[in-house]
Every structure is written in structure tokens, then in C-alpha cells.
Enzyme design. Structure first.
Site, mmCIF file in Angstrom:
data_model
loop_
_atom_site.group_PDB
_atom_site.id
_atom_site.type_symbol
_atom_site.label_atom_id
_atom_site.label_comp_id
_atom_site.label_asym_id
_atom_site.label_seq_id
_atom_site.Cartn_x
_atom_site.Cartn_y
_atom_site.Cartn_z
ATOM 1 N N CYS A 108 0.814 -1.230 0.000
ATOM 2 C CA CYS A 108 0.000 0.000 0.000
ATOM 3 C C CYS A 108 0.840 1.270 0.000
ATOM 4 O O CYS A 108 0.310 2.370 -0.167
ATOM 5 C CB CYS A 108 -0.941 -0.004 1.198
ATOM 6 N N HIS A 244 -3.337 7.124 3.402
ATOM 7 C CA HIS A 244 -3.761 5.827 2.862
ATOM 8 C C HIS A 244 -5.142 5.479 3.428
ATOM 9 O O HIS A 244 -5.372 5.552 4.636
ATOM 10 C CB HIS A 244 -2.727 4.760 3.247
ATOM 11 N N ASN A 274 -10.209 -0.278 0.854
ATOM 12 C CA ASN A 274 -8.751 -0.133 0.770
ATOM 13 C C ASN A 274 -8.284 -0.598 -0.610
ATOM 14 O O ASN A 274 -8.338 -1.788 -0.918
ATOM 15 C CB ASN A 274 -8.128 -0.978 1.891
HETATM 16 O O1 UT7 Z 1 -3.343 -1.703 4.108
HETATM 17 C C1 UT7 Z 1 -3.365 -2.452 5.309
HETATM 18 C C2 UT7 Z 1 -4.524 -3.422 5.280
HETATM 19 N N1 UT7 Z 1 -4.981 -3.912 6.536
HETATM 20 C C3 UT7 Z 1 -5.588 -3.158 7.470
HETATM 21 O O2 UT7 Z 1 -5.744 -1.963 7.376
HETATM 22 C C4 UT7 Z 1 -6.126 -3.882 8.695
HETATM 23 C C5 UT7 Z 1 -5.906 -3.154 9.998
HETATM 24 N N2 UT7 Z 1 -6.720 -3.750 11.027
HETATM 25 C C6 UT7 Z 1 -8.014 -3.424 11.189
HETATM 26 O O3 UT7 Z 1 -8.496 -2.537 10.504
HETATM 27 C C7 UT7 Z 1 -8.819 -4.150 12.238
HETATM 28 O O4 UT7 Z 1 -7.972 -4.960 13.025
HETATM 29 C C8 UT7 Z 1 -9.954 -5.017 11.610
HETATM 30 C C9 UT7 Z 1 -11.024 -4.100 11.010
HETATM 31 C C10 UT7 Z 1 -9.404 -5.916 10.525
HETATM 32 C C11 UT7 Z 1 -10.595 -5.866 12.688
HETATM 33 O O5 UT7 Z 1 -11.066 -5.042 13.736
HETATM 34 P P1 UT7 Z 1 -10.788 -5.464 15.251
HETATM 35 O O6 UT7 Z 1 -11.477 -4.475 16.097
HETATM 36 O O7 UT7 Z 1 -9.306 -5.606 15.402
HETATM 37 O O8 UT7 Z 1 -11.550 -6.835 15.359
HETATM 38 P P2 UT7 Z 1 -10.995 -8.255 15.800
HETATM 39 O O9 UT7 Z 1 -10.060 -8.794 14.771
HETATM 40 O O10 UT7 Z 1 -10.509 -8.162 17.219
HETATM 41 O O11 UT7 Z 1 -12.304 -9.116 15.805
HETATM 42 C C12 UT7 Z 1 -13.323 -8.865 16.732
HETATM 43 C C13 UT7 Z 1 -14.421 -9.894 16.474
HETATM 44 C C14 UT7 Z 1 -13.897 -11.331 16.423
HETATM 45 O O12 UT7 Z 1 -14.890 -12.151 17.013
HETATM 46 P P3 UT7 Z 1 -14.720 -12.679 18.536
HETATM 47 O O13 UT7 Z 1 -13.422 -13.426 18.534
HETATM 48 O O14 UT7 Z 1 -14.680 -11.420 19.371
HETATM 49 O O15 UT7 Z 1 -15.932 -13.509 18.719
HETATM 50 C C15 UT7 Z 1 -13.823 -11.626 14.941
HETATM 51 O O16 UT7 Z 1 -13.968 -12.995 14.651
HETATM 52 O O17 UT7 Z 1 -15.013 -9.646 15.194
HETATM 53 C C16 UT7 Z 1 -15.011 -10.856 14.409
HETATM 54 N N3 UT7 Z 1 -14.890 -10.502 13.012
HETATM 55 C C17 UT7 Z 1 -15.958 -10.189 12.264
HETATM 56 N N4 UT7 Z 1 -17.267 -10.125 12.555
HETATM 57 C C18 UT7 Z 1 -18.097 -9.736 11.540
HETATM 58 C C19 UT7 Z 1 -13.760 -10.411 12.249
HETATM 59 N N5 UT7 Z 1 -14.099 -10.028 11.006
HETATM 60 C C20 UT7 Z 1 -15.446 -9.884 10.974
HETATM 61 C C21 UT7 Z 1 -16.360 -9.490 9.983
HETATM 62 N N6 UT7 Z 1 -17.679 -9.438 10.319
HETATM 63 N N7 UT7 Z 1 -15.984 -9.156 8.729
#
Ligand code: UT7
Length: 321
Positions: A108, A244, A274
Site C-alpha cells: 500500500c 492511505h 482499501n
Molecule cells: O493496508 C493495510 C490493510 N490492513 C488493514 O488496514 C487492517 C488493519 N486492522 C483493522 O483494521 C482491524 O484490526 C480489523 C477491522 C481488521 C478488525 O477489527 P478489530 O477491532 O481488530 O476486530 P478483531 O479482529 O478483534 O475481531 C473482533 C471480532 C472477532 O470475534 P470474537 O473473537 O470477538 O468472537 C472476529 O472474529 O469480530 C469478528 N470478526 C468479524 N465479525 C463480523 C472479524 N471479522 C469480521 C467481519 N464481520 N468481517
């Protein structure tokens, strides 16, 4: 260097969060509140090459030059159908350019790395007019068959381009790499030879979301601080932070770090998701065409991505609409 033309091209198909619930166990509410993304555009009828050609043609037209005047063409692309030749070679012929060209793979952060290379080429007297294209389809790295909701909701496809030439717009620039191949990675299978024991399978995009989030905020804040200091610019004097477009919470964390109001942080991630290295030049093109960039405006750009790579720059905008 200075920017003298911008262009962008997006796939026609807009995929809403609601549409994604057909394929993944997710919801509009979860995606909006965690990322800010509402729709993303995905290639369906068009190819990434088509988008790249369109973005370049618009940037060249905006610069008011003939494609044959371009001395060098740098394309930022993580992956496309062609492993070889480089995407820039394929696009070069279709836009009527005749200059040498090459691709870079800096995830990115590709646009910032390309600006840095362009500046060096211009300073060294190697080129006068350089075309930069960032064209990406990260949606194709995601695990749609395996219904992996953690990555597929984040990305969109698109292309953004700029033409740069000699000038004094670029005040400071920095790029950085920390080897962290396990936070965000994607492997494609290669043709095996009969001399190998284990054959590496194709592995769709894997991401340590929280790891990327933390590293993104830390590296971006550090880079922004560095380029502001190097350019001797106070954050209060910055008109726009063109960052970004990955996640509005990351943008917000950087905003808090520099202590500036939300109006200085334009976004389009709600519409496009993104789009990897294409996100900054796409946003830049939108701002330029909407007349939101005026000569003399102070801009800061910052990006981060798989590697882990990051980079930022200060630019004093000089182009009229
Ligand atoms: O150019 C770089 C590209 N990458 C990025 O920019 C990613 C950077 N990271 C992020 O933006 C965030 O970490 C995410 C948006 C990817 C995730 O947000 P988070 O607040 O860190 O969520 P998490 O990974 O801690 O997940 C929380 C919960 C989990 O469930 P449990 O374990 O609490 O039951 C996940 O399984 O949300 C669940 N989850 C979802 N639920 C619904 C993960 N993805 C999804 C989804 N829909 N798409």
C-alpha cells in the site's frame, strides 16, 4: 518534482456491505463501525489493465502532454494476471508511450516509494517527465471460496495515476521497511519442478488485523512527524492530510497524534474500501478534480502496508485545477 496531472479509474461494480453478507458471516453494522467502509468497487467486466490504461490516459490528458514526452513510467502493483512482463510494459503500449518502464511492489506504500524514485530520477537528470501508475486489485488475494470474512470486507480495486516533472513541490519524503512478513501476506503457487520435495500451495491473504493496525499507527505517526520536521512545517499549517485509505480508525489515530481537525483529513474509503497503493492517487485525483486543491496548499501524505513498509511526504501543491 511537482505533480502536473492526475487521473483515476474505478471498476463499475459497487459492492455494498449488505451484498457481502451473502458470502460472509458479517454485517453492515460490523464493517461500518470497525472500518468506515460502506461500499467497494470490484473488477467484474473490466480488467485491472483497463483501469490502469484509463487512469494513465486521464493523468496524461490532465497534464496536457503527449504520451511520447514521458521519459519514464513507474507502476506500483502488488499482483495482477501477468507475473511477467511487468504491468507497466503492458500498459505502456496501450497508452502510446515509448519510454522505459518498470514495476515496484511496495504494497500500500507504493505511491510514496514511486514519488521518491521519481524525485531521484529527476534530480539526477535521468528524466524530465515521469508517469506514475498505482493499479491494484487486492480483492483477488482474499479467500472468497473459504468465506474468510476477516480480509475480504476490507479491500477494493482501482487505479490512480500522476504525471510529475521538474519542480519544487516535494519538500520532504521518507520511506521505511521493517521485515514483518507474517502480519500481512499472500502466496501464489508456482510451477513445481521435479526436483522439489514439498510444493508450496497457494495461500490466500492472511492478516494479523490488530498487528497491522498497531504497526500502521506507530509507523505512520513516526513518518508524518519526520517529514513535517524535515520540511519545517507545523501541523497547524497543513491544509490537508491525504492518507492511505485503509480504515477510518487508523486515520483517526493519526489525526489525534497531530492534533488536527477532521476537516483536514479527506476520505473516500467509505466508497472504495482499501485499494492498496492506488488509494492516495485516487483520492488526490478526486480532490484535484473537485477543485479542493489550490496552489500553495500544504499537503502531507502517508501510507503503510505489507512488508512492513511505510512512507510519508510533505508537498506544497502548485497545480491549478
Ligand atoms: O493496508 C493495510 C490493510 N490492513 C488493514 O488496514 C487492517 C488493519 N486492522 C483493522 O483494521 C482491524 O484490526 C480489523 C477491522 C481488521 C478488525 O477489527 P478489530 O477491532 O481488530 O476486530 P478483531 O479482529 O478483534 O475481531 C473482533 C471480532 C472477532 O470475534 P470474537 O473473537 O470477538 O468472537 C472476529 O472474529 O469480530 C469478528 N470478526 C468479524 N465479525 C463480523 C472479524 N471479522 C469480521 C467481519 N464481520 N468481517
Amino acid at each position: 518534482m511537482k505533480i502536473i496531472g492526475t487521473g483515476s479509474a474505478m471498476p463499475e461494480l459497487a459492492v455494498t456491505n449488505e451484498m457481502l453478507t451473502e458470502y460472509f458471516d458479517t454485517s453492515d453494522e460490523w464493517i461500518r463501525s470497525r472500518t468506515g467502509i460502506v461500499t467497494r468497487h470490484l473488477c467484474s467486466k473490466e480488467t485491472l489493465i483497463d483501469l490502469g490504461v484509463e487512469a494513465c490516459q486521464k493523468a496524461i490528458e490532465n497534464a496536457g502532454i503527449d504520451p511520447k514526452e514521458i521519459d519514464y513510467f513507474i507502476c506500483s502493483n502488488v499482483a495482477n494476471n501477468y507475473v511477467t512482463p511487468a504491468m507497466s510494459c503492458v500498459v505502456q503500449g496501450k497508452i502510446g508511450a515509448t519510454c522505459p518502464c518498470f514495476d515496484i511492489s511496495c504494497a500500500c506504500t507504493g505511491f510514496i516509494f514511486a514519488l521518491d524514485i521519481a524525485e531521484s530520477f529527476i534530480k539526477a537528470g535521468r528524466a524530465k517527465k515521469i508517469l506514475i501508475l498505482c493499479a491494484e486489485e487486492p480483492s483477488k488475494f482474499c479467500d472468497w471460496k473459504g468465506h474468510d470474512r476477516t480480509t475480504s470486507i476490507l479491500f477494493g480495486d482501482g487505479a490512480g495515476a500522476v504525471v510529475v516533472t521538474e519542480g519544487d513541490d516535494l519538500q520532504s519524503i521518507c520511506t521505511a521497511t521493517t521485515s514483518l512478513p507474517d502480519v500481512l501476506w499472500y502466496k501464489h503457487a508456482m510451477e513445481p519442478t521435479p526436483f522439489e520435495d514439498g510444493i508450496e500451495e497457494h495461500v490466500p491473504l492472511q492478516m494479523d488485523g490488530k498487528g497491522v493496525f498497531r504497526t500502521a499507527v506507530t509507523s505512520s505517526c513516526k513518518d508524518v512527524d519526520q517529514v513535517l520536521k524535515e520540511a519545517n512545517v507545523n501541523p497547524d499549517d497543513v491544509d490537508l492530510f491525504v492518507l492511505h485509505q485503509a480504515n477510518f480508525r487508523i486515520i483517526d489515530a493519526i489525526r489525534n497524534f497531530v492534533g488536527q481537525p477532521a476537516e483536514k483529513f479527506p476520505t473516500n474509503l467509505q466508497h472504495y474500501g482499501n485499494t492498496s497503493s492506488a488509494s492516495i492517487p485516487i483520492l488526490l485525483d478526486e480532490l484535484h478534480r473537485e477543485g479542493k486543491l489550490k496552489p500553495g496548499m500544504q499537503l502531507v501524505m502517508s501510507a503503510f502496508g505489507a512488508g512492513f513498509v511505510s512512507g510519508a511526504c510533505c508537498i506544497k501543491w502548485s497545480m491549478e485545477k
